[in-house]
Design a protein around this motif. Sequence first.
Motif, PDB file in Angstrom:
ATOM      1  N   ARG A  73       9.382  -1.912  -9.205  1.00 24.75           N
ATOM      2  CA  ARG A  73       9.225  -3.226  -8.550  1.00 24.75           C
ATOM      3  C   ARG A  73       7.992  -3.911  -9.156  1.00 24.75           C
ATOM      4  O   ARG A  73       6.942  -3.291  -9.288  1.00 24.75           O
ATOM      5  N   ALA A  92       3.755  -5.723   7.697  1.00 24.90           N
ATOM      6  CA  ALA A  92       2.510  -5.246   7.063  1.00 24.90           C
ATOM      7  C   ALA A  92       1.860  -4.293   8.058  1.00 24.90           C
ATOM      8  O   ALA A  92       0.700  -4.447   8.445  1.00 24.90           O
ATOM      9  N   GLY A 139       0.409  -9.616   5.469  1.00 29.84           N
ATOM     10  CA  GLY A 139      -0.078  -8.702   4.439  1.00 29.84           C
ATOM     11  C   GLY A 139      -0.093  -9.390   3.090  1.00 29.84           C
ATOM     12  O   GLY A 139      -0.059 -10.615   3.012  1.00 29.84           O
ATOM     13  N   ASN A 160       3.058 -12.711  -1.244  1.00 30.05           N
ATOM     14  CA  ASN A 160       3.537 -11.944  -0.104  1.00 30.05           C
ATOM     15  C   ASN A 160       5.016 -12.242   0.064  1.00 30.05           C
ATOM     16  O   ASN A 160       5.609 -13.020  -0.684  1.00 30.05           O
ATOM     17  N   PRO A 189       0.815  -1.229   0.000  1.00 28.80           N
ATOM     18  CA  PRO A 189       0.000   0.000   0.000  1.00 28.80           C
ATOM     19  C   PRO A 189       0.847   1.277   0.000  1.00 28.80           C
ATOM     20  O   PRO A 189       0.536   2.241  -0.689  1.00 28.80           O
TER      21      PRO A 189
HETATM   22  C1  LIG Z   1       0.938  -4.174   3.891  1.00 26.99           C
HETATM   23  S1  LIG Z   1       1.477  -5.365   2.806  1.00 26.99           S
HETATM   24  C2  LIG Z   1       3.203  -5.172   2.854  1.00 26.99           C
HETATM   25  C3  LIG Z   1       3.907  -6.286   2.146  1.00 26.99           C
HETATM   26  O1  LIG Z   1       4.976  -5.754   1.366  1.00 26.99           O
HETATM   27  C4  LIG Z   1       6.172  -6.356   1.825  1.00 26.99           C
HETATM   28  O2  LIG Z   1       7.112  -6.513   0.821  1.00 26.99           O
HETATM   29  P1  LIG Z   1       8.352  -5.455   0.728  1.00 26.99           P
HETATM   30  O3  LIG Z   1       8.803  -5.186   2.132  1.00 26.99           O
HETATM   31  O4  LIG Z   1       9.375  -6.181  -0.127  1.00 26.99           O
HETATM   32  O5  LIG Z   1       7.782  -4.242   0.029  1.00 26.99           O
HETATM   33  C5  LIG Z   1       5.722  -7.676   2.360  1.00 26.99           C
HETATM   34  O6  LIG Z   1       5.418  -8.579   1.336  1.00 26.99           O
HETATM   35  C6  LIG Z   1       4.503  -7.244   3.125  1.00 26.99           C
HETATM   36  O7  LIG Z   1       3.650  -8.252   3.495  1.00 26.99           O
END
Ligand SMILES: CSC[C@H]1O[C@H](OP(=O)(O)O)[C@H](O)[C@@H]1O
Length: 354
Positions: free
Chosen positions: A88, A160, A236, A248, A48
């Motif tokens: 990304r 998350a 998340g 995820n 998000p």
């Molecule tokens: C609120 S969902 C966030 C979700 O994004 C994270 O990935 P990243 O840290 O690589 O952006 C991770 O998958 C989280 O669950």
Amino acid sequence: MIPTLEWLPTGVNFLDQTKLPLEETYVLATSYQEVATVIRDMIVRGAPAIGVSAAMGVAIGIDRSKTTTLDALTAEVDVICDTLAATRPTAVNLFWGIGRIRDLYNRLVEGGADIATIKKAVVEEACQMYDEDIAACKQMGAHGAALMPKTGTVLTHCNAGALATCGYGSALGVIRAAIERGHTIDVLADETRPFLQGARLTAWELMKDNIQTTVLCDNMAGHLMSKGRIQAVIVGADRIAANGDTANKIGTYSVSILAKEHGIPFYVAAPWSTIDLATLTGDGIPIEQRAATEVTHSNGKQMTPDGVGIENPAFDVTPAKYVTAIITERGILRAPYEESIRAMTAQEQPILRS
Ligand SMILES: CSC[C@H]1O[C@H](OP(=O)(O)O)[C@H](O)[C@@H]1O
């Protein structure tokens, strides 16, 4: 809780999540190119938060444009959107955020708006998305709180939380809401190698809220489940396919199978902007491959022999059959997810205000 990101007259200000938990420093992005770098380098991360950041990136690109004709500005908007879209690949929220500003831009151009009007409108829309995200997190909390144990330990993977959103959090927002409603919950946070979102970010933000938190290595959850130490899992999501398959952070799939084996409910919390009806199953979700140095090095110190092979997929896909429920701001989705997602998509939705 300090803001994850904030629109300022001087640019978009980001809490530098690569420096947490030991340093609370900020990066001010003054151009769409700098917003793209902040997303790619995970100074801001979390589906998000990435979505709203990308929207702000398009908005700042348009707002700071020096062009004087709509044709030239439209050509620039294509470059701005492509630049941000290339940062990304997995979190569909990124493309949702870009698309929402781009669609507004196109509607305004078709409606005959002048450049000054367009600039004002796209900035306002991006700031509105920021407010909506926080409101969505609080709605997810309100819907999901009752699913949390009245008393017990909840495992989460990655981050998350407020740091992955514009505030309050998705999975951690459900935990916060349950605690606000009188549940006695403590949290087990998977460290989540190699970027350590759990050890560095989840632990940091939950401790700021005085929520009892314990960090564990990513190979410990099964043992603790076998000892009855975990009553629920909540995570998340970065992209939810039309059938409920959920991408995820890497390691989530393994946790979901362990939870299934131990009869522990496995919840996903995500705003509706994470649901991707155009991707029919998890097989269609692109998985980001990140730099080998995230695995070979820790705090700049090499841990592996030169030349060893490295795998670093940043996400994995949890099949819908392992997901007990998906908590969204619109309500709770249960299997069969194709049907429940389709039904909830059809429902008229109010605009959320934080
Ligand atoms: C609120 S969902 C966030 C979700 O994004 C994270 O990935 P990243 O840290 O690589 O952006 C991770 O998958 C989280 O669950």
